[in-house]
Design a protein around this motif. Structure first.
Motif, PDB file in Angstrom:
ATOM      1  N   GLY A 233      28.674  38.624  43.604  1.00 46.24           N
ATOM      2  CA  GLY A 233      28.661  39.719  42.638  1.00 46.24           C
ATOM      3  C   GLY A 233      29.591  40.852  43.025  1.00 46.24           C
ATOM      4  O   GLY A 233      29.867  41.717  42.214  1.00 46.24           O
ATOM      5  N   HIS A 234      30.040  40.891  44.293  1.00 44.92           N
ATOM      6  CA  HIS A 234      30.908  41.983  44.706  1.00 44.92           C
ATOM      7  C   HIS A 234      32.285  41.496  45.134  1.00 44.92           C
ATOM      8  O   HIS A 234      33.106  42.273  45.578  1.00 44.92           O
ATOM      9  CB  HIS A 234      30.262  42.768  45.852  1.00 44.92           C
ATOM     10  CG  HIS A 234      28.959  43.381  45.468  1.00 44.92           C
ATOM     11  ND1 HIS A 234      27.755  42.816  45.768  1.00 44.92           N
ATOM     12  CD2 HIS A 234      28.697  44.508  44.762  1.00 44.92           C
ATOM     13  CE1 HIS A 234      26.794  43.570  45.280  1.00 44.92           C
ATOM     14  NE2 HIS A 234      27.328  44.593  44.658  1.00 44.92           N
ATOM     15  N   ALA A 235      32.530  40.193  44.980  1.00 43.28           N
ATOM     16  CA  ALA A 235      33.794  39.647  45.471  1.00 43.28           C
ATOM     17  C   ALA A 235      34.958  40.218  44.665  1.00 43.28           C
ATOM     18  O   ALA A 235      34.863  40.388  43.456  1.00 43.28           O
ATOM     19  CB  ALA A 235      33.767  38.126  45.345  1.00 43.28           C
ATOM     20  N   GLU A 236      36.049  40.491  45.356  1.00 37.70           N
ATOM     21  CA  GLU A 236      37.249  40.971  44.657  1.00 37.70           C
ATOM     22  C   GLU A 236      37.878  39.809  43.905  1.00 37.70           C
ATOM     23  O   GLU A 236      38.226  38.791  44.499  1.00 37.70           O
ATOM     24  CB  GLU A 236      38.251  41.535  45.666  1.00 37.70           C
ATOM     25  CG  GLU A 236      37.823  42.887  46.190  1.00 37.70           C
ATOM     26  CD  GLU A 236      38.773  43.440  47.231  1.00 37.70           C
ATOM     27  OE1 GLU A 236      39.584  42.667  47.780  1.00 37.70           O
ATOM     28  OE2 GLU A 236      38.674  44.645  47.511  1.00 37.70           O
ATOM     29  N   VAL A 237      37.990  39.932  42.601  1.00 35.94           N
ATOM     30  CA  VAL A 237      38.589  38.878  41.783  1.00 35.94           C
ATOM     31  C   VAL A 237      40.080  39.168  41.589  1.00 35.94           C
ATOM     32  O   VAL A 237      40.922  38.296  41.720  1.00 35.94           O
ATOM     33  CB  VAL A 237      37.871  38.798  40.411  1.00 35.94           C
ATOM     34  CG1 VAL A 237      38.618  37.866  39.470  1.00 35.94           C
ATOM     35  CG2 VAL A 237      36.433  38.329  40.598  1.00 35.94           C
ATOM     36  N   LEU A 238      40.366  40.432  41.290  1.00 39.07           N
ATOM     37  CA  LEU A 238      41.755  40.812  41.014  1.00 39.07           C
ATOM     38  C   LEU A 238      42.128  42.022  41.858  1.00 39.07           C
ATOM     39  O   LEU A 238      41.405  43.021  41.864  1.00 39.07           O
ATOM     40  CB  LEU A 238      41.896  41.180  39.526  1.00 39.07           C
ATOM     41  CG  LEU A 238      43.264  41.730  39.109  1.00 39.07           C
ATOM     42  CD1 LEU A 238      44.319  40.621  39.142  1.00 39.07           C
ATOM     43  CD2 LEU A 238      43.198  42.342  37.708  1.00 39.07           C
TER      44      LEU A 238
END
Ligand SMILES: Nc1ncnc2c1ncn2[C@@H]1O[C@H](COP(=O)(O)OP(=O)(O)OP(=O)(O)O)[C@@H](O)[C@H]1O
Length: 273
Positions: free
Chosen positions: A4-9
């Motif tokens: 839920g907190h992972a950096e996607v962009l």
């Protein structure tokens, strides 16, 4: 880090010029999984160019520098056809009619997406339609795009984006051509993206700060190709720093628009108007 907190962009110092003229200047921002972030700005400020850069569709001859990292992969300048699954972003555009194949039923278009979801293809397609707010998917599946309203087509596009399971969804003015009630259905469908088990990050492009505040937790404010201010809506609307943000907030207040942000979780959006 939790999903839920992972950096996607991660966009770092990204600039773009067309025919030697700078159109995007030193953009830097990050989107995390499950976040809904608005990119707000006036017509011609560079919102669609930003969307194009993210999905891999740049104007011919565009020159760029800086970095666009999607799921940890550098994608700046990489055409969608040359991208692997984790490097792709789903795109939802204002013109839903041209985004869908007019000769193929909604059900077949949804079933064509290779899915790693359980159940047979038809059941999955029906489930996806339910996810974007259709109460009676069986009535929608056999229809061709022209047999749907603009808002229904837009929700089918969101269902397709869901089916693709991309971690980033870029929605470029998806509600601009729609009436208020239909806008609300589309905005609700977009808000449900964050309720997915592996929620994507949403970049919602708009010039409408009130609509953005109903859907998104954060905003990036763009003026003439630059991000002049970014932060949580709560902060931006209470203490706008840049003159353009102040102008937007004051105009929305004068028009009696509520510009309170939604709660941070994937709660349903509040009714508009
Ligand atoms: N293919 C292109 N070739 C040359 N210039 C372009 C091209 N696409 C966009 N531009 C220019 O880049 C600038 C930003 O355009 P962009 O479409 O990103 O604006 P926008 O913020 O999305 O506007 P709107 O809200 O009206 O869609 C504008 O000056 C536009 O004329």
């Amino acid at each position: 880090m939790a999903d839920g907190h992972a950096e996607v962009l991660v966009v770092s110092d990204f600039s773009l010029a067309i025919a030697g003229e700078e159109k995007l200047a030193h953009l830097s921002f990050t989107l995390r999984a499950g976040e809904r972030v608005a990119l707000i700005g006036a017509s011609g400020c560079g919102k669609s160019l930003t969307a194009g850069a993210l999905i891999g569709l740049l104007p011919a001859g565009a020159q760029w520098h800086g970095s666009l990292r999607l799921n940890g992969h550098e994608v700046a300048g990489l055409h969608p056809a040359r991208r692997h699954a984790p490097q792709r972003a789903a795109a939802i555009f204002q013109d839903s009619a041209s985004a869908l194949n007019p000769l193929v039923t909604v059900g077949k278009q949804l079933m064509m997406v290779p899915a790693d979801l359980p159940g047979d293809a038809a059941a999955r397609a029906a489930l996806l339609l339910r996810d974007v707010g259709f109460d009676d998917p069986a009535a929608i599946l056999p229809r061709y795009p022209a047999q749907l309203s603009g808002g229904q087509r837009q929700r089918v596009c969101i269902a397709l984006a869901l089916a693709c399971r991309h971690r980033l969804v870029v929605a470029d003015e998806p509600t601009t051509a729609l009436d208020l009630a239909t806008q609300q259905h589309v905005v609700e469908a977009l808000s449900r993206l964050s309720a997915q088990p592996s929620p994507p990050a949403l970049l919602f492009i708009t010039h409408d700060i009130a609509l953005a505040a109903h859907l998104c937790q954060r905003a990036l404010v763009m003026v003439q190709g630059r991000i002049v201010e970014q932060g949580a809506f709560e902060q931006l609307t209470r203490y706008p720093q840049h003159p353009y943000t102040r102008e937007l907030v004051e105009a929305a207040r004068r028009a009696g628009e509520a510009i309170t942000p939604p709660p941070p979780a994937a709660a349903p959006v509040r009714a508009l108007g």
